[in-house]
Scaffold this motif. Structure first.
Motif, PDB file in Angstrom:
ATOM      1  N   GLY A   1      -0.274 -10.480  -9.051  1.00 51.79           N
ATOM      2  CA  GLY A   1      -1.085  -9.551  -8.264  1.00 51.79           C
ATOM      3  C   GLY A   1      -2.310  -9.097  -9.045  1.00 51.79           C
ATOM      4  O   GLY A   1      -3.419  -9.024  -8.509  1.00 51.79           O
ATOM      5  N   ILE A   2      -2.107  -8.796 -10.314  1.00 51.41           N
ATOM      6  CA  ILE A   2      -3.234  -8.408 -11.172  1.00 51.41           C
ATOM      7  C   ILE A   2      -4.216  -9.574 -11.291  1.00 51.41           C
ATOM      8  O   ILE A   2      -5.439  -9.385 -11.198  1.00 51.41           O
ATOM      9  CB  ILE A   2      -2.734  -7.928 -12.553  1.00 51.41           C
TER      10      ILE A   2
ATOM     11  N   CYS B   1       2.594  -9.255  -4.956  1.00 53.65           N
ATOM     12  CA  CYS B   1       1.393  -9.928  -5.465  1.00 53.65           C
ATOM     13  C   CYS B   1       0.184  -9.631  -4.587  1.00 53.65           C
ATOM     14  O   CYS B   1      -0.875  -9.237  -5.079  1.00 53.65           O
ATOM     15  CB  CYS B   1       1.656 -11.433  -5.539  1.00 53.65           C
ATOM     16  N   ALA B   2       0.331  -9.781  -3.282  1.00 53.58           N
ATOM     17  CA  ALA B   2      -0.781  -9.555  -2.355  1.00 53.58           C
ATOM     18  C   ALA B   2      -1.201  -8.087  -2.345  1.00 53.58           C
ATOM     19  O   ALA B   2      -2.397  -7.776  -2.350  1.00 53.58           O
ATOM     20  CB  ALA B   2      -0.398 -10.007  -0.954  1.00 53.58           C
TER      21      ALA B   2
ATOM     22  N   LEU C   1      -4.828  -6.912  -3.507  1.00 56.76           N
ATOM     23  CA  LEU C   1      -5.663  -6.248  -2.507  1.00 56.76           C
ATOM     24  C   LEU C   1      -6.104  -4.871  -2.995  1.00 56.76           C
ATOM     25  O   LEU C   1      -7.276  -4.498  -2.850  1.00 56.76           O
ATOM     26  CB  LEU C   1      -4.884  -6.135  -1.198  1.00 56.76           C
ATOM     27  N   LEU C   2      -5.201  -4.103  -3.576  1.00 55.34           N
ATOM     28  CA  LEU C   2      -5.547  -2.772  -4.075  1.00 55.34           C
ATOM     29  C   LEU C   2      -6.609  -2.837  -5.169  1.00 55.34           C
ATOM     30  O   LEU C   2      -7.553  -2.039  -5.175  1.00 55.34           O
ATOM     31  CB  LEU C   2      -4.295  -2.042  -4.584  1.00 55.34           C
TER      32      LEU C   2
ATOM     33  N   VAL D   1      -5.677  -3.781   7.437  1.00 54.15           N
ATOM     34  CA  VAL D   1      -5.715  -4.978   8.283  1.00 54.15           C
ATOM     35  C   VAL D   1      -5.459  -6.228   7.440  1.00 54.15           C
ATOM     36  O   VAL D   1      -4.678  -7.106   7.834  1.00 54.15           O
ATOM     37  CB  VAL D   1      -7.070  -5.073   9.032  1.00 54.15           C
ATOM     38  N   SER D   2      -6.078  -6.290   6.277  1.00 52.10           N
ATOM     39  CA  SER D   2      -5.868  -7.445   5.390  1.00 52.10           C
ATOM     40  C   SER D   2      -4.410  -7.538   4.949  1.00 52.10           C
ATOM     41  O   SER D   2      -3.849  -8.633   4.886  1.00 52.10           O
ATOM     42  CB  SER D   2      -6.761  -7.338   4.157  1.00 52.10           C
ATOM     43  N   LEU D   3      -3.804  -6.398   4.666  1.00 47.09           N
ATOM     44  CA  LEU D   3      -2.404  -6.399   4.252  1.00 47.09           C
ATOM     45  C   LEU D   3      -1.501  -6.902   5.377  1.00 47.09           C
ATOM     46  O   LEU D   3      -0.526  -7.615   5.123  1.00 47.09           O
ATOM     47  CB  LEU D   3      -1.977  -5.003   3.794  1.00 47.09           C
ATOM     48  N   PHE D   4      -1.844  -6.559   6.604  1.00 48.77           N
ATOM     49  CA  PHE D   4      -1.083  -7.056   7.752  1.00 48.77           C
ATOM     50  C   PHE D   4      -1.134  -8.582   7.804  1.00 48.77           C
ATOM     51  O   PHE D   4      -0.109  -9.253   7.927  1.00 48.77           O
ATOM     52  CB  PHE D   4      -1.615  -6.455   9.055  1.00 48.77           C
ATOM     53  N   PHE D   5      -2.338  -9.139   7.699  1.00 45.80           N
ATOM     54  CA  PHE D   5      -2.476 -10.597   7.748  1.00 45.80           C
ATOM     55  C   PHE D   5      -1.849 -11.264   6.520  1.00 45.80           C
ATOM     56  O   PHE D   5      -1.266 -12.345   6.621  1.00 45.80           O
ATOM     57  CB  PHE D   5      -3.929 -11.014   7.934  1.00 45.80           C
TER      58      PHE D   5
END
Length: 178
Positions: A14-15, A80-81, A85-86, A153-157
């Motif tokens: 994720g990092i 990871c995502a 994303l954050l 929204v990105s997290l949803f996808f």
């Protein structure tokens, strides 16, 4: 409780995801602001959310000696995502709202010009175009609030993509599991 391998790999990759996406943003900012509205840069960012988590899934499955249920695969991808994303959204919020708030005006102008050129190609009525542009100017798509909305929204996808990838990477049940 989350398996330590799943947590460690999810966080590590994720990092990596967040840093790569932040580097892409930095390069676009430094080289040419028009890259922010180019279709292929969106595709590049999206591919990062496929490739890096896929590497995390491969590493985790290997480390767990191919005992990788669907839930663990999805959890690895999701961690990871989420972290990627954050980091990426946090970087953009700092860049657009603290480091160089003037870039928001330049990007808004580029976006409006892009909308005008593509709308004329597709025959969008001028009154619809004008309304779209006014709404865009009112919302400030680079504000912290709008960035957070975009992150949700990105997290949803990403979650949908994670479900697909988890189904692909999960281990097949053995005869002992039946």
């Amino acid at each position: 409780m989350i398996n330590e391998v799943i947590k460690k790999n999810g966080i590590t990759y994720g990092i990596i995801t967040g840093v790569i996406l932040s580097l892409i943003t930095t390069i676009m900012y430094a080289v040419n602001l028009e890259l922010f509205i180019a279709w292929w840069t969106t595709l590049l960012s999206f591919s990062i959310f496929i490739i890096i988590p896929m590497l995390a899934l491969i590493k985790t499955k290997t480390t767990l000696k191919n005992i990788f249920p669907f839930k663990d695969a999805f959890t690895t991808y999701f961690i990871c995502a989420l972290i990627g994303l954050l980091i990426s959204v946090g970087f953009k919020m700092i860049l657009f709202n603290i480091i160089d708030p003037s870039v928001k005006d330049s990007l808004l102008e580029l976006t409006v010009n892009y909308l005008k050129s593509t709308s004329s190609k597709f025959g969008v009525p001028e009154n619809s175009l004008n309304e779209m542009i006014e709404n865009l100017k009112k919302t400030d798509p680079f504000s912290i609030g709008e960035q957070l909305k975009g992150a949700v929204v990105s997290l949803f996808f990403c979650s949908l993509l994670g479900l697909i990838m988890a189904a692909f990477f999960k281990s097949k049940p053995t005869s002992q599991d039946n």
